[in-house]
Scaffold this active site. Structure first.
Site, short mmCIF file in Angstrom:
data_model
loop_
_atom_site.label_atom_id
_atom_site.label_comp_id
_atom_site.label_asym_id
_atom_site.label_seq_id
_atom_site.Cartn_x
_atom_site.Cartn_y
_atom_site.Cartn_z
N ASN A 268 38.19 31.12 47.61
CA ASN A 268 38.62 31.85 46.58
C ASN A 268 39.93 32.20 47.07
OD1 ASN A 268 39.45 33.78 44.65
ND2 ASN A 268 38.08 35.38 45.52
N TRP A 269 41.12 31.39 46.05
CA TRP A 269 42.33 31.50 46.63
C TRP A 269 43.11 32.74 46.03
CZ3 TRP A 269 44.70 25.90 45.64
CH2 TRP A 269 43.98 24.77 46.37
N LYS A 270 42.22 33.35 45.12
CA LYS A 270 42.86 34.74 44.52
C LYS A 270 44.28 34.25 43.97
CE LYS A 270 40.00 37.59 47.55
NZ LYS A 270 39.77 38.76 48.24
N HIS B 191 33.36 39.00 40.40
CA HIS B 191 34.06 39.54 41.81
C HIS B 191 34.50 40.93 41.91
CE1 HIS B 191 36.82 39.65 44.99
NE2 HIS B 191 36.24 38.53 45.54
N GLU C 64 36.82 42.72 42.69
CA GLU C 64 38.35 42.97 42.41
C GLU C 64 38.29 43.02 40.79
OE1 GLU C 64 40.33 39.94 44.70
OE2 GLU C 64 39.77 40.91 46.55
N GLU D 136 28.82 40.21 48.47
CA GLU D 136 30.03 40.34 48.94
C GLU D 136 30.47 41.93 49.19
OE1 GLU D 136 33.18 37.34 48.51
OE2 GLU D 136 33.21 38.44 46.90
N GLY E 34 38.51 41.32 52.35
CA GLY E 34 40.02 41.47 52.65
C GLY E 34 40.21 42.64 53.86
N SER F 125 35.58 38.84 54.50
CA SER F 125 36.31 38.66 55.77
C SER F 125 35.47 37.39 56.61
CB SER F 125 36.39 39.79 56.60
OG SER F 125 37.07 40.85 55.89
N GLY G 25 38.00 34.32 51.24
CA GLY G 25 39.15 34.54 50.56
C GLY G 25 40.13 34.11 51.35
N GLY G 26 40.94 35.02 52.18
CA GLY G 26 42.05 35.10 53.01
C GLY G 26 41.75 33.54 53.95
P1 PGA Z 1 38.31 37.85 52.26
O1 PGA Z 1 37.64 37.69 50.50
O2 PGA Z 1 37.51 36.57 52.69
O3 PGA Z 1 39.46 37.81 52.34
O4 PGA Z 1 37.62 39.06 52.54
C1 PGA Z 1 36.47 37.26 50.14
C2 PGA Z 1 36.52 37.33 48.62
O5 PGA Z 1 37.00 38.10 48.19
O6 PGA Z 1 35.77 36.52 47.91
#
Ligand code: PGA
Length: 250
Positions: A9-11, A95, A97, A167, A173, A212, A233-234
């Site tokens: 997930n590149w956000k 998600h 967010e 998640e 994050g 994470s 994500g990251g």
């Molecule tokens: P993260 O994000 O790996 O940076 O914790 C995961 C996500 O939001 O899907």
């Protein structure tokens, strides 16, 4: 046998140039002949171009969100048909967010799930509790509520064409990952709830862990019996790290 899935997930990161470099490096590093399915989810403006770069690579393309409506006067929104049209196979829905920062309710997430499937997209339904909810021993209740919201609208059969991602919000994050046991407990509960409605679908639905995930913890997580891969994500923005996570998924 469930095929593992590792999704990046590149956000809201990247640029045309950065994405091109990331995909080139990733395609170079991904282990050949691996069993796991790999997916990347770039921001909307880059879907078409990234999809072209991924063509014939076997790496799948997905979006990070979708509008619940089919089409019309919804300024700023992107429909499931548009995502399909530019080559997406998957789309994230719910998600944390989106839920937390953009106020997406369980009911809206369920409508997005339906909209995605109506166009043949595979929704990746994200569920998970906040730190307060975990500390208040509400984890299973919250995750069940988020799951039921979709099941009550779509029915259990819809999960034959979907993926679930657990998640925990406190792990996203933050560098703080759920332990294999913490994640497995929730994954097992999700699978049991689905299996209670349909044993076959309960056994076949893929449940990803997200929060994470890194190369250093992926293997411990993926070794758990009910964890079928990761939503990353990251670490998905670093080709070598993401490729190592993918390699760890089998
Ligand atoms: P993260 O994000 O790996 O940076 O914790 C995961 C996500 O939001 O899907």
């Amino acid at each position: 046998m469930r095929q593992p899935l590792v999704a990046g997930n590149w956000k809201m990161h990247g640029s045309r140039a950065e994405n091109a470099n990331l995909v080139t490096a990733l395609l170079d590093l991904l282990p050949a002949g691996k069993h796991a399915e790999i997916l990347v989810c770039p921001p909307f403006p880059y879907l078409l171009e990234t999809g072209r770069q991924l063509k014939d690579s076997g790496v799948q393309l997905g979006a990070q969100s979708v509008c619940a409506e089919a089409q019309g006067a919804f300024t700023g929104e992107v429909s499931a048909a548009m995502l399909k049209d530019v080559g997406c196979r998957y789309v994230l829905v719910g998600h944390s967010e989106r839920r937390q920062l953009y106020g997406e309710s369980d009911a809206l997430v369920a409508r997005k799930f339906v909209a995605a499937q109506s166009q043949g997209l595979v929704p990746v339904l994200c569920v998970g509790e906040t730190l307060d909810e975990r500390e208040g021993n509400q984890t299973l209740q919250v995750v069940s509520r988020q799951l039921e919201a979709v099941l009550s609208v779509s029915g259990v059969r819809s999960l034959a064409r979907a993926v679930i991602a657990y998640e925990p919000v406190w792990a996203i994050g933050t560098g703080r990952t759920a332990s294999g046991e913490q994640a497995q407990e929730v994954h097992a509960m999700i699978r049991a709830r689905v299996a209670a409605l349909d044993a076959t679908i309960g056994g076949s639905v893929r449940i990803l862990y997200g929060g994470s995930v890194k190369a250093s913890n992926a293997q411990e997580l993926f070794a758990m019996p009910d964890i079928d891969g990761g939503l990353v994500g990251g670490a998905s923005l670093k080709a070598d790290e993401f490729a190592r996570i993918c390699a760890g998924a089998g």
